[in-house]
Design a protein around this motif. Structure first.
Motif, mmCIF file in Angstrom:
data_model
loop_
_atom_site.group_PDB
_atom_site.id
_atom_site.type_symbol
_atom_site.label_atom_id
_atom_site.label_comp_id
_atom_site.label_asym_id
_atom_site.label_seq_id
_atom_site.Cartn_x
_atom_site.Cartn_y
_atom_site.Cartn_z
ATOM 1 N N TYR A 269 0.796 -1.258 0.036
ATOM 2 C CA TYR A 269 -0.130 0.081 0.095
ATOM 3 C C TYR A 269 0.820 1.166 0.012
ATOM 4 N N ARG A 270 0.217 2.369 -0.382
ATOM 5 C CA ARG A 270 0.874 3.653 -0.278
ATOM 6 C C ARG A 270 0.071 4.272 0.863
ATOM 7 N N VAL A 271 0.592 5.169 1.723
ATOM 8 C CA VAL A 271 -0.079 5.747 2.655
ATOM 9 C C VAL A 271 0.301 7.324 2.349
ATOM 10 N N VAL A 272 -0.955 8.040 2.638
ATOM 11 C CA VAL A 272 -0.807 9.552 2.550
ATOM 12 C C VAL A 272 -1.338 10.191 3.828
ATOM 13 N N VAL A 273 -0.804 10.649 4.491
ATOM 14 C CA VAL A 273 -1.066 11.156 5.768
ATOM 15 C C VAL A 273 -1.365 12.484 5.553
ATOM 16 N N VAL A 274 -2.612 13.137 5.782
ATOM 17 C CA VAL A 274 -2.690 14.743 5.566
ATOM 18 C C VAL A 274 -3.109 15.200 6.932
ATOM 19 N N ARG A 275 -2.466 16.183 7.381
ATOM 20 C CA ARG A 275 -2.460 16.811 8.666
ATOM 21 C C ARG A 275 -3.485 18.144 8.585
ATOM 22 N N GLY A 276 -4.103 18.414 9.513
ATOM 23 C CA GLY A 276 -4.625 20.013 9.478
ATOM 24 C C GLY A 276 -5.659 20.188 8.512
ATOM 25 N N MET A 277 -6.494 18.969 8.455
ATOM 26 C CA MET A 277 -7.851 19.013 7.741
ATOM 27 C C MET A 277 -9.042 19.804 8.518
ATOM 28 N N GLU A 278 -8.977 20.033 9.777
ATOM 29 C CA GLU A 278 -9.748 20.876 10.530
ATOM 30 C C GLU A 278 -9.737 22.292 10.012
ATOM 31 N N GLN A 279 -8.511 22.775 9.208
ATOM 32 C CA GLN A 279 -8.582 24.069 8.692
ATOM 33 C C GLN A 279 -9.637 24.219 7.485
ATOM 34 N N TRP A 280 -9.970 23.076 7.108
ATOM 35 C CA TRP A 280 -10.722 23.166 5.688
ATOM 36 C C TRP A 280 -12.457 23.516 6.132
ATOM 37 N N ARG A 281 -12.555 23.516 7.568
ATOM 38 C CA ARG A 281 -13.934 23.580 7.935
ATOM 39 C C ARG A 281 -14.254 25.182 7.828
ATOM 40 N N GLU A 282 -13.444 25.946 7.774
ATOM 41 C CA GLU A 282 -13.694 27.343 7.435
ATOM 42 C C GLU A 282 -14.212 27.646 6.187
ATOM 43 N N ARG A 283 -15.201 28.648 6.128
ATOM 44 C CA ARG A 283 -15.882 28.961 4.787
ATOM 45 C C ARG A 283 -15.146 28.744 3.504
ATOM 46 N N GLY A 284 -14.218 29.748 3.578
ATOM 47 C CA GLY A 284 -13.150 29.650 2.435
ATOM 48 C C GLY A 284 -12.594 28.462 1.768
ATOM 49 N N LYS A 285 -12.607 27.489 2.753
ATOM 50 C CA LYS A 285 -11.918 26.250 2.160
ATOM 51 C C LYS A 285 -12.910 25.060 1.824
ATOM 52 N N SER A 286 -14.111 25.462 2.143
ATOM 53 C CA SER A 286 -15.193 24.003 2.014
ATOM 54 C C SER A 286 -14.883 23.771 0.469
ATOM 55 N N ALA A 287 -14.885 24.574 -0.372
ATOM 56 C CA ALA A 287 -14.568 23.919 -1.766
ATOM 57 C C ALA A 287 -13.693 23.110 -1.966
ATOM 58 N N GLU A 288 -12.477 23.334 -1.085
ATOM 59 C CA GLU A 288 -11.409 22.476 -1.407
ATOM 60 C C GLU A 288 -11.608 21.179 -0.831
ATOM 61 N N ALA A 289 -12.474 21.104 0.380
ATOM 62 C CA ALA A 289 -13.066 19.902 0.896
ATOM 63 C C ALA A 289 -13.666 19.024 0.044
ATOM 64 N N GLU A 290 -14.484 19.839 -0.570
ATOM 65 C CA GLU A 290 -15.582 19.202 -1.460
ATOM 66 C C GLU A 290 -14.742 18.565 -2.840
ATOM 67 N N ARG A 291 -13.809 19.222 -3.311
ATOM 68 C CA ARG A 291 -13.176 18.724 -4.442
ATOM 69 C C ARG A 291 -12.388 17.357 -3.942
ATOM 70 N N LEU A 292 -11.752 17.370 -2.582
ATOM 71 C CA LEU A 292 -11.068 16.330 -2.051
ATOM 72 C C LEU A 292 -12.156 15.058 -2.003
ATOM 73 N N ALA A 293 -13.379 15.337 -1.415
ATOM 74 C CA ALA A 293 -14.186 14.277 -0.997
ATOM 75 C C ALA A 293 -14.642 13.727 -2.650
ATOM 76 N N GLU A 294 -14.820 14.435 -3.690
ATOM 77 C CA GLU A 294 -15.134 14.052 -4.785
ATOM 78 C C GLU A 294 -14.049 13.408 -5.595
ATOM 79 N N GLY A 295 -12.913 13.444 -5.324
ATOM 80 C CA GLY A 295 -11.775 12.810 -5.892
ATOM 81 C C GLY A 295 -11.452 11.664 -5.142
ATOM 82 N N VAL A 296 -11.923 11.605 -3.908
ATOM 83 C CA VAL A 296 -11.879 10.292 -3.222
ATOM 84 C C VAL A 296 -12.709 9.226 -3.663
ATOM 85 N N GLU A 297 -13.789 9.721 -4.023
ATOM 86 C CA GLU A 297 -14.904 8.740 -4.347
ATOM 87 C C GLU A 297 -14.535 8.073 -5.666
ATOM 88 N N ARG A 298 -13.735 8.473 -6.613
ATOM 89 C CA ARG A 298 -13.372 7.923 -7.852
ATOM 90 C C ARG A 298 -12.516 6.940 -7.823
#
Length: 108
Positions: free
Chosen positions: A79-108
């Motif tokens: 396996y390849r493991v990617v650890v992403v730290r600081g995701m709580e920063q994306w709770r801010e309104r200005g970062k929600s689009a970034e979180a949505e892009r990540l969620a859409e990409g993970v679903e693929r």
């Protein structure tokens, strides 16, 4: 699937097989780190950690960089493991689009 991690017993993390994505959350930073360390130990060969383990921080990596890293094929581990730290920063309104892009990409 939601799992509860208990200190010293990481087996439930991969009882149903290794998942594509794990989200460790809660107020116990020590337990979150212990779970991440156990997952890495179980999935990444120490000899190939330089290739098959990457730690990113959202303060300097966006959704595209995270998805690109996660999309790489493992080099010498199962396996390849990617650890992403600081995701709580994306709770801010200005970062929600970034979180949505990540969620859409993970679903693929």
């Amino acid at each position: 699937m939601e799992l509860e991690y208990k200190s010293g017993s990481p087996a439930p993390l991969w009882k149903e097989g290794v998942q594509r994505v794990y989200l460790f959350f809660g107020s116990e930073d020590r337990l979150k780190q212990e779970a991440v360390d156990a997952l890495i130990k179980a999935t990444v060969s120490p000899d190939f950690a330089d290739f098959d383990l990457e730690v990113l921080d959202v303060s300097n990596a966006g959704a595209e960089a995270i998805l690109a890293s996660a999309g790489q094929v493992p080099f010498g581990s199962d396996y390849r493991v990617v650890v992403v730290r600081g995701m709580e920063q994306w709770r801010e309104r200005g970062k929600s689009a970034e979180a949505e892009r990540l969620a859409e990409g993970v679903e693929r």
